[in-house]
Enzyme design. Structure first.
Site, short mmCIF file in Angstrom:
data_model
loop_
_atom_site.label_atom_id
_atom_site.label_comp_id
_atom_site.label_asym_id
_atom_site.label_seq_id
_atom_site.Cartn_x
_atom_site.Cartn_y
_atom_site.Cartn_z
N LYS A 128 -1.09 7.19 13.15
CA LYS A 128 -2.49 6.85 13.40
C LYS A 128 -3.34 8.11 13.62
CE LYS A 128 -2.15 2.86 12.44
NZ LYS A 128 -3.06 2.02 11.64
N ILE B 235 -5.37 -5.66 20.56
CA ILE B 235 -6.09 -6.76 19.92
C ILE B 235 -5.09 -7.90 19.67
CG2 ILE B 235 -7.55 -7.40 17.95
CD1 ILE B 235 -8.66 -5.00 19.62
N VAL C 270 0.82 -1.23 0.00
CA VAL C 270 0.00 0.00 0.00
C VAL C 270 0.85 1.27 0.00
CG1 VAL C 270 -2.00 -1.05 1.15
CG2 VAL C 270 -0.24 0.08 2.53
N TYR D 264 4.50 5.65 15.26
CA TYR D 264 3.23 4.96 15.04
C TYR D 264 2.05 5.84 15.46
CZ TYR D 264 -0.43 1.42 15.62
OH TYR D 264 -1.60 0.71 15.55
N SER E 62 -6.12 3.70 15.53
CA SER E 62 -5.71 3.09 16.81
C SER E 62 -6.07 4.05 17.93
CB SER E 62 -4.20 2.85 16.80
OG SER E 62 -3.76 2.34 18.05
N ASN F 131 -6.67 -1.00 6.12
CA ASN F 131 -6.29 -1.61 7.40
C ASN F 131 -4.79 -1.89 7.50
OD1 ASN F 131 -6.93 -3.49 9.86
ND2 ASN F 131 -5.72 -4.72 8.44
P1 NAP Z 1 -0.74 -7.83 11.70
O1 NAP Z 1 -1.30 -9.06 12.31
O2 NAP Z 1 0.75 -7.63 11.70
O3 NAP Z 1 -1.27 -7.72 10.20
C1 NAP Z 1 -0.84 -6.67 9.37
C2 NAP Z 1 -1.28 -6.93 7.96
O4 NAP Z 1 -0.86 -5.83 7.14
C3 NAP Z 1 -0.63 -8.18 7.35
O5 NAP Z 1 -1.54 -8.78 6.46
C4 NAP Z 1 0.56 -7.61 6.57
O6 NAP Z 1 0.96 -8.53 5.59
C5 NAP Z 1 -0.09 -6.32 6.04
N1 NAP Z 1 0.82 -5.25 5.64
C6 NAP Z 1 1.82 -4.69 6.36
N2 NAP Z 1 2.44 -3.74 5.64
C7 NAP Z 1 1.81 -3.69 4.43
C8 NAP Z 1 1.98 -2.93 3.25
N3 NAP Z 1 2.95 -2.01 3.13
N4 NAP Z 1 1.14 -3.16 2.22
C9 NAP Z 1 0.16 -4.08 2.31
N5 NAP Z 1 -0.05 -4.83 3.38
C10 NAP Z 1 0.78 -4.65 4.43
O7 NAP Z 1 -1.32 -6.51 12.36
P2 NAP Z 1 -2.71 -6.19 13.12
O8 NAP Z 1 -2.42 -6.21 14.56
O9 NAP Z 1 -3.80 -7.01 12.56
O10 NAP Z 1 -2.90 -4.66 12.68
C11 NAP Z 1 -3.74 -4.31 11.60
C12 NAP Z 1 -4.07 -2.83 11.70
O11 NAP Z 1 -4.67 -2.58 12.96
C13 NAP Z 1 -2.86 -1.90 11.61
O12 NAP Z 1 -3.20 -0.74 10.89
C14 NAP Z 1 -2.58 -1.55 13.06
O13 NAP Z 1 -1.96 -0.31 13.20
C15 NAP Z 1 -4.00 -1.53 13.61
N6 NAP Z 1 -4.08 -1.71 15.05
C16 NAP Z 1 -3.72 -2.90 15.64
C17 NAP Z 1 -3.83 -3.04 17.02
C18 NAP Z 1 -3.50 -4.32 17.74
O14 NAP Z 1 -3.49 -4.33 18.98
N7 NAP Z 1 -3.24 -5.42 17.06
C19 NAP Z 1 -4.28 -1.96 17.79
C20 NAP Z 1 -4.64 -0.77 17.17
C21 NAP Z 1 -4.54 -0.67 15.79
P3 NAP Z 1 2.40 -8.44 4.82
O15 NAP Z 1 3.44 -8.33 5.90
O16 NAP Z 1 2.48 -9.68 4.01
O17 NAP Z 1 2.34 -7.22 3.98
#
Ligand code: NAP
Length: 257
Positions: free
Chosen positions: A161, A190, A65, A157, A143, A91
């Protein structure tokens, strides 16, 4: 619950794991046609194939992205696949940790490039399709970190956000004339693959700071995303919804007793 989502064309970025995968799965369960994307081609294809084996309408595509050419190609592929786009879920995000004093310029650029610029590139590239759909829903995964709270190790980060929300408010106004709504989900902590990469001391400590006394699940966040995408939410735009088990509420440790 969300009867209006059946047959809709939905794009979820960053959907090979975690919150994105949870969002994509819930849309597909509602009968939407879903394109999931991430950088790792083998993984996204395998995840999509697994969901198709469950009878869900899901295709996978490798995309970065942060790369404008990749994003343009993703929109062309989506149009060929599903003929248009109704719901865009921005996302994809990364959250590498670094104390401010050690933070490298390259780390800042990488996080802003994926989380903030990636949001801009995807929304801009989706506009022709969203306008044509005459439905048009954009849901950003922001976030609590940045817009609401601070957390040591995440200045870059948090900035990225908060940037998503600044983007959202003006985009919501500019796109209102096209009937496109732009809203954001703000997850707390999460349990995802990305979260499990964060140090274990943080993971165990954080649950105690949540009034509902548990970490969140991707499904918790997906429910909010599906609400914003629904016909029923059509009069809501430029808004954010916190999904955190009450984590941002306590004023003191006593409040958690
Ligand atoms: P995750 O399990 O690490 O998943 C991240 C996803 O994004 C993976 O599919 C990854 O696949 C993809 N990705 C990363 N960089 C990318 C890029 N440049 N282009 C396309 N795809 C990309 O993370 P998550 O915890 O589910 O987080 C998802 C979203 O929620 C993020 O925006 C994060 O900031 C937000 N968030 C998460 C939490 C939490 O506690 N988990 C809390 C608040 C917000 P590849 O590496 O193959 O690209």
């Amino acid at each position: 619950m969300f009867s209006s989502l059946g047959g809709k064309s939905v794009l979820v970025t960053g959907a090979s794991s975690g919150i994105g995968l949870g969002i994509a799965r819930q849309f597909a369960i509602q009968g939407a046609r879903v394109l999931i994307t991430a950088r790792n081609a083998d993984k996204i294809e395998a995840v999509a194939a697994g969901m198709r084996a469950e009878g869900l309408q899901v295709q996978g595509l490798a995309t970065d992205v942060a790369d404008a050419a990749c994003v343009a190609a993703m929109m062309r592929a989506l149009e060929e696949m599903y003929g248009g786009l109704d719901v865009l879920c921005c996302n994809a995000g990364i959250f590498p940790s670094s104390a401010l004093e050690n933070l490298l310029e390259a780390d800042w650029d990488q996080v802003m490039g994926t989380n903030a610029k990636g949001t801009f590139l995807c929304v801009q590239a989706a506009l022709p399709l969203l306008r044509r759909a005459e439905y048009g829903r954009v849901i950003l995964t922001s976030s609590i970190t940045g817009p609401i709270t601070g957390s040591p190790g995440w200045v870059h980060y948090g900035a990225s956000k908060a940037a998503q929300l600044g983007f959202m408010r003006t985009a919501a106004i500019e796109l209102a004339k096209d009937g496109i709504t732009v809203n954001a989900v703000l997850p707390g902590n999460i349990v995802t693959e990305g979260f499990l990469d964060v140090d274990t001391e943080y993971q165990t400590g954080v649950a105690a700071s949540i009034p509902l006394k548990r970490l969140g699940t991707p499904e918790d966040v997906a429910s909010a995303a599906l609400f914003f995408a629904s016909r029923e939410a059509g009069y809501i735009t430029g808004q954010s919804l916190i999904i955190d088990g009450g984590q941002v509420l306590p004023e003191s440790l006593q409040a958690l007793a």
